[in-house]
Design an enzyme around this catalytic site. Sequence first.
Site, PDB file in Angstrom:
ATOM      1  N   GLY A 121       0.693  -1.093   0.045  1.00 23.23           N
ATOM      2  CA  GLY A 121      -0.074  -0.106   0.096  1.00 23.23           C
ATOM      3  C   GLY A 121       1.005   1.230  -0.032  1.00 23.23           C
ATOM      4  N   SER A 176       5.520 -12.146  -3.969  1.00 24.66           N
ATOM      5  CA  SER A 176       4.805 -12.009  -5.067  1.00 24.66           C
ATOM      6  C   SER A 176       4.913 -10.954  -5.896  1.00 24.66           C
ATOM      7  CB  SER A 176       3.141 -12.002  -4.592  1.00 24.66           C
ATOM      8  OG  SER A 176       2.890 -12.905  -3.814  1.00 24.66           O
ATOM      9  N   ALA A 196       3.329  -7.565  -8.210  1.00 24.03           N
ATOM     10  CA  ALA A 196       2.537  -6.841  -7.708  1.00 24.03           C
ATOM     11  C   ALA A 196       1.057  -7.087  -8.061  1.00 24.03           C
ATOM     12  CB  ALA A 196       2.823  -5.314  -8.514  1.00 24.03           C
ATOM     13  N   ASP A 256      -7.979  -6.252  -2.506  1.00 24.65           N
ATOM     14  CA  ASP A 256      -7.403  -6.729  -1.099  1.00 24.65           C
ATOM     15  C   ASP A 256      -8.454  -6.865  -0.025  1.00 24.65           C
ATOM     16  OD1 ASP A 256      -4.627  -7.540  -1.973  1.00 24.65           O
ATOM     17  OD2 ASP A 256      -4.127  -5.454  -2.170  1.00 24.65           O
TER      18      ASP A 256
END
Length: 510
Positions: free
Chosen positions: A187, A213, A215, A275
């Site tokens: 974030g 991971s 993006a 998310d």
Amino acid sequence: MMAASTPTAPCNDNGPLAFRPLGIDTWQEHVVYLNRDCAVCRAEGFSAQARVTVRIGQRSLIATVNTVDAVLLSMEEASLSRSACDHLQARAGDAVWISHAPSLESLRDVRSKIFGHRLDRAQLAAVVTDIAAERYSDVHIAAFLAACANGRMSLRETADLTRAMVEAGETLQWATPIVADKHCVGGVPGNRTSPIVVAIAAAAGLLVPKTSSRAITSPAGTADTMAVLTRVALDAREMRRVVERTGAALAWGGALSLSPADDLLIRVERALALDSDAQMVASILSKKIAAGSTHVLIDVPVGPTAKVRSLQDLGRLRAMLEHVGEVFGLHLAIVQSDGRQPVGRGVGPALEARDVLEVLQCAPQAPVDLRTRSIMLAGALLELCGVCREGEGGEEAERILSRGAAWQKFQAICEAQGGLRTPGEAVFRHDILADRSGQVHEIDCRRIARAARLAGAPEHPEAGIEMKVRLGDKVTAGQTLFTLNAQASGELAYATAFAAQHPAVRIDDD
């Protein structure tokens, strides 16, 4: 990726179709293209968006039907998206057998969740197993993600989802009682502390098999940034070799079969820019558990335009992380950090990689905030793992960084993964200027991230943003606030227009 079971008989009564490559890229979604008037469509009743089993030789998968006109495919031909073509190792002229896909009983559980019912361990395991086996279309995955978002998952469901994601793939085990890891919930653009923290921790003697991971909604993930510097697509055997040689790895989790459902969920989350807390917790901890981690530091930036915006949001996320961590016996340390503005100067894979290298090399121009935050987090990890007593970790982390041990360790990790590369530079650049004099009062992390993505990041690693100001800085009219970097003039124009219409830096009177 998992293939469906191989049929023991031809897939339909109309004979196979001949494969014709069209080169259509649908990212990772499997699609089969059929002439809408072909015998298979007429006989089987297939129409656009139908789910079917596709087989070439001994390989098979489930795909979504798209129908086309005879201009693209004759009635005797079929084509496949690039991902499906690669998975089936299709070559021009191959015989393609198509049949109805098996019914997915777990979709009943998804519908149940949509209507607000809680799912038990077996139901969540069934859903995750089908996702990991690529039996769900992106529409099905999106429905599941939406049904679990916005606080709709209980703590028990979150733990059961985490367990199901771990059990759907392989797990790693290490011959040491302490296996360290670090994760940031994200974030905040440019917050690329993980490579630095891993290098410091490994230089301190900890085992750190770090998987990351790509993006999701940001201009770069740790895996995107590391891919600029070295090879990150390691399989489990390669990762174990790197860790055994250097004490650490910085690998892309998508190349491993650890929590494989997570990468499929992330693909759709990226498209939805979604998310959810439960999915975030399950995603983070399932990867750590599968990688064999025992001690995990989690960085949670909090700020008005960060992913976690308030102390109330932090408290809710902390409770979920701690509950699930306790269920699995993980030692967690959750650290709140400043999420009010980007970290470092670079936003985008190559620009962030440059910042990382400058900090590790202790270069005079290294961004102070990235260095300070990395030392703080590395120190907290050293304390969590018992390397240092409480309150002494930061000093030890700074010592390891300052004497060059972290840089030496980072070079060793990169060499073991395939060699250390130099970040590239963008072709096109454009400065965004202050329209007035004053003091920087606010920097909108979401708008900075959006502008960097419009400029081409992370798909074009060199694209992104170079920040020129920080909160509290005094600026004059015409001064550069940030510089857009792009590899295509069109993307630079998109990003420039967005930045003009949605100012990311607010300037108030002194």
